[in-house]
Each structure stands twice: as structure tokens, then as C-alpha cells.
Design a protein around this motif. Structure first.
Motif, PDB file in Angstrom:
ATOM      1  N   GLU A 190      17.140 -21.024 -32.565  1.00  5.50           N
ATOM      2  CA  GLU A 190      16.480 -22.298 -32.240  1.00  5.50           C
ATOM      3  C   GLU A 190      17.189 -22.977 -31.068  1.00  5.50           C
ATOM      4  OE1 GLU A 190      16.445 -24.408 -35.949  1.00  5.50           O
ATOM      5  OE2 GLU A 190      14.933 -23.059 -36.806  1.00  5.50           O
ATOM      6  N   ASN A 213      11.937 -19.732 -31.593  1.00  6.26           N
ATOM      7  CA  ASN A 213      11.675 -20.078 -32.989  1.00  6.26           C
ATOM      8  C   ASN A 213      11.005 -18.923 -33.705  1.00  6.26           C
ATOM      9  OD1 ASN A 213      12.619 -22.810 -32.968  1.00  6.26           O
ATOM     10  ND2 ASN A 213      10.916 -23.211 -31.578  1.00  6.26           N
ATOM     11  N   VAL A 271       9.790 -17.684 -37.692  1.00  5.21           N
ATOM     12  CA  VAL A 271       9.698 -17.967 -39.132  1.00  5.21           C
ATOM     13  C   VAL A 271      10.312 -16.774 -39.876  1.00  5.21           C
ATOM     14  CG1 VAL A 271       8.125 -18.308 -41.074  1.00  5.21           C
ATOM     15  CG2 VAL A 271       7.636 -19.370 -38.856  1.00  5.21           C
ATOM     16  N   HIS A 280      10.769 -23.487 -40.676  1.00  2.00           N
ATOM     17  CA  HIS A 280      10.839 -22.094 -40.239  1.00  2.00           C
ATOM     18  C   HIS A 280      11.287 -21.154 -41.359  1.00  2.00           C
ATOM     19  CE1 HIS A 280      11.303 -23.366 -35.741  1.00  2.00           C
ATOM     20  NE2 HIS A 280      10.069 -23.472 -36.209  1.00  2.00           N
ATOM     21  N   LEU A 340       5.081 -22.187 -32.330  1.00  2.00           N
ATOM     22  CA  LEU A 340       5.533 -20.819 -32.513  1.00  2.00           C
ATOM     23  C   LEU A 340       4.574 -19.903 -31.761  1.00  2.00           C
ATOM     24  CD1 LEU A 340       7.658 -19.323 -34.265  1.00  2.00           C
ATOM     25  CD2 LEU A 340       5.812 -18.954 -35.889  1.00  2.00           C
TER      26      LEU A 340
END
Ligand code: C2E
Ligand code: CA
Ligand code: CA
Length: 702
Positions: free
Chosen positions: A512, A517, A519, A551, A687
Motif C-alpha cells: 500500500e 493495493n 485484496v 483489503h 483497485l
């Protein structure tokens, strides 16, 4: 003092009293006789003296005249004197002047004693049967002769006999009286005291305080003694009964299971110890039957603990009825029971045969429907058996063997009986070894996390699943499928899970920071999730690493949902409030209950790879997967198909509407730095997935 000794003392006293009285009376009697004898002698002496003095003057004149011939009839007259047997008159010179003897005694009478008749004064002597008396005969104070008398003792003897008989009679009567008196004392005093002592003796030996002494009111003191003793006994009895009740209660607590009334672990161990000793002596083989109810937790959770308790009681009763008198059914706790079966046979095969029969009987008894609260409940047990003989001394190990066999029965599909086999022990030892090495591996930072990409139907990488890896120096790469189940058996999984989550969050935070980013979903085992402070732990990790909670996805399995669904849902809600999402892993493998899907805040479900594997070959599985996808879409939950290994599978899944995939077709789980390249730099909050084309280029192997 015992009753015997008292009786003997009383008896001795009685004998002493009687014999003492006997001696006293005897002495008294003898004294009376002696006195009487001397009295009679005295009388005889007086009689002789009086008689002699009376006839002496007449004899003196005769002597002076020396008319011996004339005195003959005179002497004869004198013999009429009572008891006089012989009468002799001597001259002054000692020569006999005259004599007269009762003819019948003529022969028996002794010759007059010279010594006696030579006396110058009156003299007498007495022998056993004769009294002799001699008196000098004087005339005008001048000695003229000597009178000598012989008296028979027949009268005295008669008299003495009479006395003797009377004394003996009186003596006997007195003795009898004494005897009766002492018997009376014995009966009146010793017997009640004896009864008291008997009771005391019995109480002392038997500890039975419920006895009492018969009370009679003849003698106040004795009666008081009896009634006081009875009172003391009553009090002692009450206290003893209360104490016994207490003791029973304590024993019940220490040795018995309060719910089912079966013996508990402690008592079971004692009984096993005893049976092992007996087995050594008799050469008999026994068995431990370990049983655990299948899915009992589900009953407890869905129907409540009261129903759960009722089931346990009913099961305990069925077990007790199914076994022999000599067997010991025990409850170890929860839904675990053990039955100790002693003396099943001398050969291993017959013992095993018998143990199996009994275990099967127990299994069938438990499996028969339980009617509780007008509800039909089905319960089945998984049963393990371990045999023992006199050589087995490690009792915990014996229990563990039966437990292992039970686990095997569970693994083999539950509701079955399994014998303990040596391999199971080896398996356990191996498991223990792994557990220990894993503990050290975590402590020494020998684990790392790999990430398997989550791919969208358009080919973009939209996330990744974190999968832990363990590289052992000797064993090489150890599969999580090998060590995670072992870690899950103990709290080690919590330690491991915390380590993985922290590592993943640190990694995500680092990405990050670089504006990338991704998940990431992290697997959470049921035991981890069940920790009371699980929410706080996750919260702290999120806070300390600074990762964005939105996330983070936690992958739960249906195992978690077997617990109290409200508590699970509560925990999930609290984590959801932080922004964390949840997916349901391995869907289709377990209960796959639709109810869970509706009740819980789930964002995705992952179709188990075993289904994906067979969609192209098994039409049933294909139908199931298609249904799951359709159903999830209706509920607004995303569906992820895992284990996609080829294009065919991908096409099928896409066709049914699945849009998210994971599998070797795209990539294996790879190290962080490799997946890092796939993550597109995006804006802070959006994202942007990487296209699948770029992913395909990599085709990571590890
Ligand atoms: P899972 O959660 O079902 O993870 C997916 C497993 O499937 C992973 O195995 C993955 O490498 C494997 N896999 C993915 N795609 C394919 C495919 O196309 N074909 C085949 N045959 N397999 C594929 P892995 O990494 O060996 O992990 C095994 C299990 O270990 C995981 O199953 C998960 O239940 C557990 N696990 C792994 N890491 C962790 C962790 O950090 N915590 C917890 N609690 N469990 C973990
Ligand atoms: Ca997973
Ligand atoms: Ca899975």
C-alpha cells in the motif's frame, strides 16, 4: 473392659465370696466342735470327779478293813454309773485291791496307766476312746489306797456327731444361701453391665451405632447407664449417618460424573489399574472401548444444552444396559465415554472377538432413535477399542490408544467400531514430531507466506489468497495440508494464524505504501476464530501494521459455523464494522447450508476444488456447481471457483456465470515479490486489476 472380663471378675468375686464364706464357716464350725469337745471333756471330768469323791469314803473304809471280798458286789453297783467301763481300787502299796469291769469291754480296755494311778493327787487323761481318772483314797488325811476309773467316750462321740451333723447342715445351708445371693447379684448387676459391654464391644468392632441396650428400670443407676448409653449411641448414629451421606456425596463428586451417574476419569483409571493387576494374575485379556458421539456439538448448538444433556443421559443409560455386570462404563467429559471390559478371554483373538461384539452392541444401542421431549433424535457413536493384558502398565497410553482408534473410526466415516493398530501409534508419534518441529519453525522464522492470484473472468488479477509455506532444512518444503491439520489439533494453530495474519498485513501495508493495493484473503481455522479475543487480535494487527481493513478478507470454513451461530455472526459483524470481509471456503465439502449464507455477513463463497475437478466428468457435480453459482448470485454473494487447472473447467464455470477464479491454470501460490509485479500501481482507494494476459506470461511454478 470387655464383657468376658467383667463376667470373669464377677464369677471370681462370686467364687471368692463363696469360698471365703466356706472357710469362715468351716473354721467357725471346727471351733464350735473343738469347744464342744473340751466342754464334754470338762463335763466328763466333773462327772468322774464327783463320782470318785462320792465313793472314795466308802472305799477307804473297805480298804482299811481290807474286805476285798465284800467290795465285789459294791464295785459291781458302781458300774451302773453312766459311761463307766472299768473301776480299779489299789492299796497303798500299789497292789490291786479290787476291780470291776463291764464284761463286754473286758478285753478291749487297756491296763490302767501306772503313771496315772501312782499320782498323789487327783489326775486324769483322755485318749481317742478312753477317759482315765485317778484319785488317791484317803482316810483322815492318810493315804489308804488309789481309785482308778475308765470311762468310755461313746456319749461324747454321739454328742459330737450330733454337733458335727448340725454344723455341717448349717454350713451347707449357709453356703447355698451365699451361692444364691451371689447368683442374684450376678444376674441383677453383671448381666445388664454385660449387655452394655457387649453392645460397646460390637460397636467398637463393627462401627455400627444403630445398636441399643435393653432398658429395664430395676436399678436406677444401671437403667440410667443404659439409657444414657443409648442416647450417646443415637447421637453417634445420627452423626455417622450424616457423615456417611457427606462422604457419599464427596465420593460421588470425586469419582462419579454428576450428569450421567457413570464413573468419571479418576475412578476409571483406578479400575483399569485394578483390572491390569488382575489380568496379570489370571492371564486374561481385557479391553478399553472409547466412544465419542458423532456431531454431538450440532445437537448442543441447535437444540440447546438441556437437550444435549438429555441425550448424554440417554446414551449413558443405553451403554450401561448394553454391557455386562463386570464392565465399567465411564464418562470422560463432553460426549466422550469409555467402557472398561475386563476378562474377555485368554487369547488375543477371542478377546478381540468378544470386545468387538460388545462394542457393536453398544453402537447399535446408541444408534437406535432416542425419544426425548417428544422429539426423535438420532445419535451415532464412533468407537475405538484397545486391548490390554497384565503387561500394560502405562494407563494413559492405553486410553490414548483407544482414543486413536476412535479417531480412526471417525476418519473412516463415523458410526463404526475400530481396533487400535500399531500404525496409529506411529502416526501419532509422527504427528507429535511435526508439531514440535513446527513450533520451532515458527519461533525461528522458518515459515513464509505465498500468494495465489485471484483472477477475474476478464483475466485481471483482483486479489490473492495467502498460503503459508514451511521450508524445513531436512525435510524440504512441507505441504500445509500436512502440517495445518496437526497444528489445528492444538492451540498451535492460533500461534501460527497470528503469525501469518501479521506477516500478510505487514506485506499488504508495504505494498500500500508503494501505491499498490491488493485484496488478500487469509485462511482462518475454526480454533483460531473461536478464541474469545479473536476480534481484538485482528483489530490490533490491523492497527499496528496500518493495513487497510477493506483489503483484508478472512476465509472461514463451515467448521466454524458448527458453533453457536449467533456468537459467530456477532464476531463477524464486529470485524465487518472495521471493513474486513469474509468468504466461505471449501463450499460444498461440508454441510453447505443455505441458512448460513443468509445469516452471516459473507461477501464470497469458494466452491471446493473437488467439485471443480469433476465438473467436466461428473454431470452431478456439474449440476451442483451450476446450482451453487446461481444460488450465490441470487443471494448477492460472489462465487470463486478454486482449483481451476485447465481451460475446459474455466469455460464451463464461465458459462454458468462464475466470474472469479483461482487455480494452477493461472498460477500457483508464489512469493510476495513475484506477485508484487502483477499488482498495478493504482489510485489510493481503487483497485485496478492486472490483466490476465500479463499473468499468463509468468506461469509461476512456486
Ligand atoms: P485451501 O484454503 O483450500 O487452499 C487452497 C489450496 O489449494 C492450496 O493448497 C493451494 O495451493 C491449492 N490449489 C490452488 N489451486 C490449485 C489447483 O489448481 N489444483 C490443485 N490441486 N491445488 C490447488 P496449499 O497451499 O497446500 O494449502 C492447503 C490448505 O492448507 C489450504 O487449503 C488451507 O486450508 C490450509 N492453509 C494454507 N495456509 C494456511 C494458513 O495460513 N492458515 C490456515 N489456517 N490454513 C492454511
Ligand atoms: Ca482457502
Ligand atoms: Ca479452499
Amino acid at each position: 473392659m470387655t464383657q468376658k472380663s467383667l463376667i470373669s471378675i464377677t464369677g471370681r468375686l462370686q467364687r471368692l465370696l463363696v469360698s471365703f464364706s466356706a472357710y469362715v464357716l468351716l473354721i467357725a464350725g471346727l471351733m464350735i466342735l473343738v469347744f464342744e469337745l473340751s466342754h464334754q471333756r470338762h463335763i466328763l471330768h466333773s462327772q468322774a470327779q464327783t463320782f470318785a469323791v462320792l465313793i472314795a469314803p466308802e472305799l477307804a473304809s473297805e480298804l482299811i478293813a481290807d474286805a476285798s471280798v465284800a467290795s465285789g458286789p459294791l464295785l459291781q453297783d458302781y458300774l451302773s454309773e453312766a459311761d463307766l467301763l472299768g473301776l480299779y481300787v489299789y492299796r497303798k502299796d500299789g497292789s490291786e485291791y479290787a476291780r470291776s469291769v463291764k464284761p463286754e469291754f473286758a478285753q478291749a480296755l487297756p491296763t490302767p496307766s501306772f503313771k496315772l494311778r501312782a499320782q498323789l493327787n487327783e489326775a486324769h487323761q483322755i485318749s481317742l476312746d478312753l477317759f482315765e481318772y485317778s484319785l488317791p483314797i484317803r482316810h483322815n488325811n492318810r493315804l489308804v489306797g488309789q481309785l482308778y476309773l475308765q470311762y468310755g467316750l461313746a456319749t461324747i462321740e454321739r454328742q459330737m456327731l450330733l454337733y458335727f451333723v448340725s454344723v455341717v447342715l448349717i454350713y451347707a445351708l449357709l453356703l447355698l444361701g451365699m451361692y444364691l445371693l451371689s447368683r442374684r447379684i450376678l444376674r441383677r448387676f453383671a448381666e445388664p453391665v454385660g449387655q452394655i459391654l457387649t453392645v460397646i464391644d460390637t460397636v467398637r468392632t463393627t462401627k455400627n451405632f444403630s445398636l441399643s441396650v435393653p432398658e429395664n428400670d430395676q436399678y436406677c443407676e444401671l437403667n440410667r447407664l443404659s439409657s444414657d448409653l443409648n442416647w450417646v449411641l443415637q447421637q453417634a448414629n445420627k452423626s455417622t449417618l450424616a457423615l456417611q451421606a457427606h462422604q457419599q456425596e464427596i465420593e460421588q463428586h470425586i469419582y462419579f460424573d454428576p450428569l450421567t451417574g457413570l464413573v468419571n476419569r479418576r475412578m476409571l483409571i483406578q479400575r483399569i489399574e485394578r483390572e491390569v493387576v488382575r489380568a496379570k494374575r489370571t492371564g486374561q485379556i481385557g479391553a478399553l472401548v472409547y466412544l465419542d458421539l458423532d456431531h454431538f456439538k450440532a445437537i448442543n448448538d441447535s437444540l440447546g444444552h438441556n437437550v444435549g444433556d438429555a441425550v448424554l443421559k440417554s446414551v449413558a443409560l443405553r451403554i450401561s444396559k448394553a454391557v455386562r455386570e463386570a464392565d465399567t462404563p465411564a464418562r470422560l467429559g463432553g460426549d466422550e465415554f469409555v467402557v472398561l471390559l475386563p476378562e474377555l478371554g485368554k487369547s488375543e483373538s477371542s478377546a478381540a472377538h468378544n470386545a468387538l461384539n460388545i462394542a457393536e452392541k453398544i453402537r447399535q444401542a446408541i444408534s437406535t432413535v432416542h425419544q426425548l421431549d417428544e422429539r426423535d433424535l438420532h445419535v451415532t457413536p464412533s468407537i475405538g477399542i484397545a486391548l490390554f493384558d497384565g503387561e500394560k502398565s502405562d494407563l494413559e497410553n492405553l486410553l490414548m490408544q483407544a482414543d486413536l482408534a476412535m479417531y480412526q473410526a471417525k476418519e473412516d466415516g463415523r458410526n463404526r467400531v475400530q481396533f487400535f493398530l500399531k500404525q496409529m501409534q506411529e502416526h501419532t508419534d509422527h504427528r507429535r514430531q511435526i508439531e514440535e518441529s513446527l513450533r520451532q519453525a515458527i519461533a525461528n522464522d522458518k515459515l513464509y507466506v505465498c500468494y495465489q492470484p485471484l483472477v477475474r473472468s476478464d483475466g485481471a488479477v483482483v486479489g490473492a489468497e495467502a498460503l503459508v509455506r514451511w521450508e524445513d532444512e531436512e525435510e524440504g518444503l512441507i505441504s500445509p495440508s500436512a502440517f495445518i491439520p496437526i497444528a489445528e489439533m492444538t492451540d498451535l494453530i492460533c500461534y501460527l494464524g497470528q503469525w501469518v495474519l501479521t506477516d500478510v498485513c505487514k506485506q499488504m501495508a508495504a505494498w500500500e505504501d508503494q501505491g499498490k493495493n491488493l485484496v488478500v484473503s487469509v485462511n482462518i481455522s475454526p480454533r483460531e476464530f473461536q478464541q474469545t479475543d479473536f476480534v481484538e487480535q485482528v483489530q490490533e494487527i490491523v492497527l499496528t501494521t496500518g493495513v487497510k481493513a477493506e483489503h483484508l478478507v478472512l476465509e472461514l470454513t463451515e467448521g466454524i459455523l458448527l458453533n453457536n451461530i449467533e456468537a459467530v455472526s456477532g464476531k463477524m459483524q464486529r470485524l465487518s464494522q472495521l471493513g474486513i470481509r469474509f468468504s466461505l471456503d471449501d463450499f460444498g465439502k461440508g454441510y453447505s447450508s443455505l441458512q448460513y449464507l443468509k445469516q452471516l455477513p459473507l461477501s464470497a463463497l469458494k466452491i471446493d476444488q473437488s467439485f471443480v475437478r469433476s465438473i467436466t466428468t461428473d454431470s452431478n457435480d456439474a449440476e451442483i456447481v451450476a446450482t451453487i453459482i446461481a444460488m450465490a448470485q441470487t443471494l448477492g454473494i460472489e462465487v470463486i471457483a478454486e482449483g481451476v487447472e485447465n481451460r475446459e473447467e474455466l469455460e464451463c464455470l464461465k458459462h454458468w456465470g462464475c466470474q472469479l477464479f483461482q487455480g494452477f491454470y493461472f498460477s500457483r501460490a508464489v512469493r510476495a515479490k513475484r506477485i508484487h509485479r502483477l499488482i498495478r500501481r493504482t489510485g489510493k482507494h481503487s483497485l485496478q486489476p492486472a490483466p490476465i494476459a500479463s499473468l499468463m506470461k509468468h506461469q509461476f511454478s512456486k
